[in-house]
Design a protein around this motif. Structure first.
Motif, PDB file in Angstrom:
ATOM      1  N   SER A  87       0.822  -1.200   0.000  1.00  0.00           N
ATOM      2  CA  SER A  87       0.000   0.000   0.000  1.00  0.00           C
ATOM      3  C   SER A  87       0.860   1.255   0.000  1.00  0.00           C
ATOM      4  CB  SER A  87      -0.920  -0.010   1.228  1.00  0.00           C
ATOM      5  OG  SER A  87      -1.692   1.166   1.295  1.00  0.00           O
ATOM      6  N   LYS A 107       2.409   1.629  -3.424  1.00  0.00           N
ATOM      7  CA  LYS A 107       1.418   2.078  -4.408  1.00  0.00           C
ATOM      8  C   LYS A 107       1.143   3.571  -4.284  1.00  0.00           C
ATOM      9  CE  LYS A 107      -3.280   1.073  -6.004  1.00  0.00           C
ATOM     10  NZ  LYS A 107      -4.496   0.229  -5.774  1.00  0.00           N
ATOM     11  N   SER A 108       1.143   4.083  -3.053  1.00  0.00           N
ATOM     12  CA  SER A 108       0.854   5.504  -2.833  1.00  0.00           C
ATOM     13  C   SER A 108       2.093   6.377  -2.955  1.00  0.00           C
ATOM     14  CB  SER A 108       0.226   5.699  -1.447  1.00  0.00           C
ATOM     15  OG  SER A 108       1.138   5.316  -0.434  1.00  0.00           O
ATOM     16  N   GLU A 128       4.618   6.509  -0.841  1.00  0.00           N
ATOM     17  CA  GLU A 128       5.045   7.003   0.457  1.00  0.00           C
ATOM     18  C   GLU A 128       6.184   6.139   1.007  1.00  0.00           C
ATOM     19  OE1 GLU A 128       1.835   7.431   3.216  1.00  0.00           O
ATOM     20  OE2 GLU A 128       0.428   8.064   1.674  1.00  0.00           O
ATOM     21  N   ILE A 171      -1.600   7.313   7.733  1.00  0.00           N
ATOM     22  CA  ILE A 171      -1.320   8.079   6.511  1.00  0.00           C
ATOM     23  C   ILE A 171      -1.243   9.581   6.758  1.00  0.00           C
ATOM     24  CG2 ILE A 171      -2.356   6.273   5.095  1.00  0.00           C
ATOM     25  CD1 ILE A 171      -4.808   8.028   4.743  1.00  0.00           C
TER      26      ILE A 171
END
Length: 399
Positions: free
Chosen positions: A85, A88-89, A91, A386
């Motif tokens: 995740s 994918k973002s 970060e 996040i």
């Protein structure tokens, strides 16, 4: 990856987590409903016989240790989902995970002080840092470390049991029962007495965490990390032979070990042999946990298990919210916050209460996840992770 395959991947993980939510409930309700001395010895406070004793034994054989192992395995597996995740973002993964572990620790600490000193979240928050440090090791290296953590822990407890058997130390039964009675009285008191008792219990529970639960949890974290890397739960057909092997090993080795552990714990709870039985349970418990994973993947991947999969997955998607809600409900039932029924409910009735709670959670989880992107506490944890407001409502097309 198509949307359908992605949904199956998520559901395969969440359906196993849904079963773990039930297993943890069946395990924890014993700790809520019985004085501490009766947790390992139902005869300590008036005894248990017939259906009550069978309910206690089945719970001990199938869930004690095994469900914590299953939750730990899933935590390690979810670690890889968090990594993907973050990637994918775009970060950085480490700061993101540290924020998540901090949020998990704060939620767990609140849970431990207010509701249940047997909280597992704070342990997971700390051990998650160890998992972060080990994440770049090879699968073979991780497996060896997991294996030796389990074996060494079992050997240490087995050796301790042998030493105590050779030179037994008499237990002060009256002191143990007096302490349990005092704890029971505190849990029937007002909120100040209950929180005070939680804090008292936390002063000693760290010994069990460090010498028993933490090594087991870290070992299962590592196995979950390996499975997550290989997307084992996402590829049931490719791993069918593995799942069948896990079931066979669990039934032939893990289950007998659990039976020995449960039988000795109930029949000889004050004997040094109980410590040796504990070492057997520690060594074989992960094998029975593996059988659960393999059996669930085989069942829920079949046509016969499709309905159960759809029923359980929503509860697994909001496992954190369900876990803490269970503690709240059990506190209201057994502690002075509510009905104060601690010590007054038989093992069989506690099982029935647990099943009723979980049945309600299945209905509520299905309703909630049809409308919202996350469970309430999952949303809070994601916000901390996040650093911005996550989506709250599910898009209309996803309902």
């Amino acid at each position: 990856m198509t949307a359908a395959v992605a949904r199956d991947r998520i559901q395969s993980f969440d359906v196993v987590r849904g079963v773990a939510v039930l297993g943890i409930l069946l395990l924890n309700i014993v700790a809520f409903g019985m004085p501490a001395a009766a947790y390992f010895n139902p005869a300590a406070f008036g005894g248990a016989s017939g259906a009550d004793l069978w309910a206690y034994l089945v719970n001990f054989v199938l869930f004690d240790g095994k469900m914590r192992g299953l939750f730990s395995f899933l935590f390690g597996y979810s670690f890889t989902l968090q990594m993907r995740s973050a990637e994918k973002s775009g970060e950085a993964f480490v700061p993101r995970l540290l924020r998540r572990q901090t949020g998990l620790w704060l939620i767990g600490l609140t849970h431990a002080v207010l509701l249940f000193h047997g909280d597992i979240l704070t342990t997971y928050a700390v051990l998650g840092i160890a998992l972060l440090m080990l994440r770049n090791r090879s699968d073979a290296g991780l497996f060896r470390l997991a294996k030796w953590l389990v074996l060494l822990l079992a050997i240490v407890w087995g050796a301790l049991g042998i030493l105590i058997t050779l030179d037994p130390v008499p237990l002060d039964r009256s002191a143990i029962l007096s302490a349990a009675e005092a704890a029971e009285l505190a849990f029937r008191g007002d909120w100040q007495a209950i929180i005070g008792q939680h804090l008292t219990e936390l002063n000693s529970v760290w010994v069990i965490l460090v010498l028993l639960q933490a090594p087991c949890a870290l070992a299962m974290f590592l196995l979950g990390l390996i499975a997550g890397r290989r997307k084992t739960l996402a590829r049931p057909e490719e791993n069918k032979a593995l799942f069948q092997r896990l079931v066979r090993t669990g039934l032939w080795v893990g289950l007998p070990g659990a039976v020995i552990y449960a039988y000795v714990s109930v029949e000889m709870p004050e004997s040094p042999i109980a410590v040796i039985a504990l070492s057997i349970g520690l060594a074989t418990g992960p094998l029975l946990t593996g059988a659960y994973v393999g059996g669930m993947m085989l069942l829920f991947g079949s046509k016969a298990g499709h309905g159960l999969r759809n029923l359980l997955a929503p509860a697994g998607r909001m496992a954190l919210s369900n876990y803490l809600t269970q503690s709240l409900l059990m506190a209201l039932i057994f502690h002075g916050y509510g009905l104060a029924l601690i010590g007054q409910v038989s093992p069989l009735v506690t099982v029935l209460i647990a099943l009723a709670i979980f049945a309600a959670q299945l209905v509520i989880s299905r309703w909630w996840m049809a409308r919202f992107a996350y469970g309430p506490l999952e949303w809070i944890l994601r916000f901390i992770t996040i650093g911005r407001m996550p989506q709250w409502r599910r898009p209309a097309k996803a309902r």
